[in-house]
Design an enzyme around this catalytic site. Structure first.
Site, short mmCIF file in Angstrom:
data_model
loop_
_atom_site.label_atom_id
_atom_site.label_comp_id
_atom_site.label_asym_id
_atom_site.label_seq_id
_atom_site.Cartn_x
_atom_site.Cartn_y
_atom_site.Cartn_z
N ASN A 9 0.76 -1.16 0.11
CA ASN A 9 0.18 -0.07 0.03
C ASN A 9 0.81 1.35 0.06
O ASN A 9 1.49 1.65 1.01
CB ASN A 9 -0.80 -0.21 1.14
CG ASN A 9 -1.81 1.05 1.40
OD1 ASN A 9 -1.51 2.13 1.07
ND2 ASN A 9 -2.76 0.82 1.61
N GLY A 11 0.06 4.46 0.08
CA GLY A 11 -0.25 5.23 0.85
C GLY A 11 0.20 5.13 2.36
O GLY A 11 0.65 5.96 3.06
N LYS A 12 0.08 3.89 2.56
CA LYS A 12 0.59 3.62 3.97
C LYS A 12 2.26 3.59 3.98
O LYS A 12 2.73 4.23 4.94
CB LYS A 12 0.48 2.01 4.40
CG LYS A 12 0.75 1.78 5.83
CD LYS A 12 0.53 0.13 6.11
CE LYS A 12 -1.04 -0.06 6.29
NZ LYS A 12 -1.13 -1.38 6.44
N ASP A 66 -1.59 -3.80 11.51
CA ASP A 66 -3.04 -3.98 10.99
C ASP A 66 -3.89 -2.90 11.58
O ASP A 66 -3.88 -2.80 13.05
CB ASP A 66 -3.36 -5.38 11.54
CG ASP A 66 -4.84 -5.75 10.54
OD1 ASP A 66 -4.64 -5.76 9.43
OD2 ASP A 66 -5.73 -6.21 11.31
N TYR A 151 -10.94 5.04 5.13
CA TYR A 151 -11.98 5.71 5.72
C TYR A 151 -11.44 7.22 6.07
O TYR A 151 -12.33 7.84 6.88
CB TYR A 151 -12.49 4.94 6.77
CG TYR A 151 -13.02 3.52 6.52
CD1 TYR A 151 -14.14 3.46 6.04
CD2 TYR A 151 -12.00 2.55 6.54
CE1 TYR A 151 -14.71 2.41 5.64
CE2 TYR A 151 -12.49 1.39 6.22
CZ TYR A 151 -13.82 1.05 5.84
OH TYR A 151 -14.38 -0.24 5.51
N ASP A 152 -10.37 7.54 5.75
CA ASP A 152 -9.77 9.04 6.08
C ASP A 152 -10.95 10.25 6.03
O ASP A 152 -11.07 11.00 6.88
CB ASP A 152 -8.39 9.37 5.57
CG ASP A 152 -7.23 8.45 6.44
OD1 ASP A 152 -7.56 8.02 7.55
OD2 ASP A 152 -6.32 8.92 5.91
#
Length: 214
Positions: A9, A11-12, A66, A151-152
């Site tokens: 990911n 973004g992460k 997680d 969900y930001d």
């Protein structure tokens, strides 16, 4: 030192580059030709350890987290199923839409929720460490903001330890602001304390650490 971050990911990964040691080389699962293990755990901690253990088989220290959204009115859902709330191939938009539909009749005062993250670090010799972080908020009625992911755009910060950001969604925060208050940032900072207590040596900087070694 090379650290495998058990994710693909981007973004992460962008967030983690500002949280993890700045002089370390961060590798993704793709960089080491490793697939993502099945997340069969029923808790955030179990899934973080599953991913970190798998990544540590590369011979590098591995870090995984997680994370998910816990909504009180939905009895804790989507929880560990946050990334696949709307199905195995769900996009962020799909998940957000399903959440809004599930809360359509829920009044504001009952839309309380929090992002929770458990981060796990596993060394090649099998040592395991975990830490937890969370940020409190409320689910909005429409998406706001263009930053972040998941969900930001829906979680409006309502956290007594982040009063300067209250009223804004996580997606309305800059990356620097998010890395000060997010559940993932809090979990990683807590991990630094756990590692310190375990005898690891590292030097703190404003955004993370310069070294992790033992």
């Amino acid at each position: 030192m090379k650290i495998v971050v058990a994710t693909n990911n981007q973004g992460k990964l962008t967030e983690l580059r500002a949280l993890l040691p700045s002089n370390q080389t961060l590798l993704t699962l793709g960089d080491v030709d490793l697939g993502s293990p099945d997340e069969t755990g029923d808790t955030f901690e179990a899934n973080a350890l599953i991913k970190a253990r798998a990544a540590a088989t590369t011979g590098f220290t591995a870090i995984a987290d997680d994370s998910g959204l816990v909504v009180d009115a939905l009895s804790g859902q989507p929880g560990v199923w946050s990334s696949r709330y709307a199905g195995g191939n769900a996009t962020d938009a799909d998940n957000n839409q399903k959440l809004l539909e599930a809360l359509a009749e829920i009044p504001d005062e009952e839309r309380t929720a929090r992002f929770t993250s458990v981060v796990a670090l596993v060394t090649p010799d099998g040592r395991e460490f975990t830490a937890t972080g969370s940020v409190e908020g409320r689910i909005g009625h429409v998406e706001r903001g263009s930053g972040g992911f998941g969900y930001d755009p829906l979680l409006i910060v309502e956290d007594e330890n982040a009063v300067e950001y209250c009223g804004r969604t996580m997606a309305e925060l800059t990356l620097d602001e998010k890395n000060r208050v997010s559940h993932r940032a809090r979990a990683y900072r807590a991990l630094m304390d756990v590692l310190h207590d375990a005898g690891f040596k590292f030097d703190m900087t404003e955004n993370g650490t310069e070294t992790i070694e033992r």
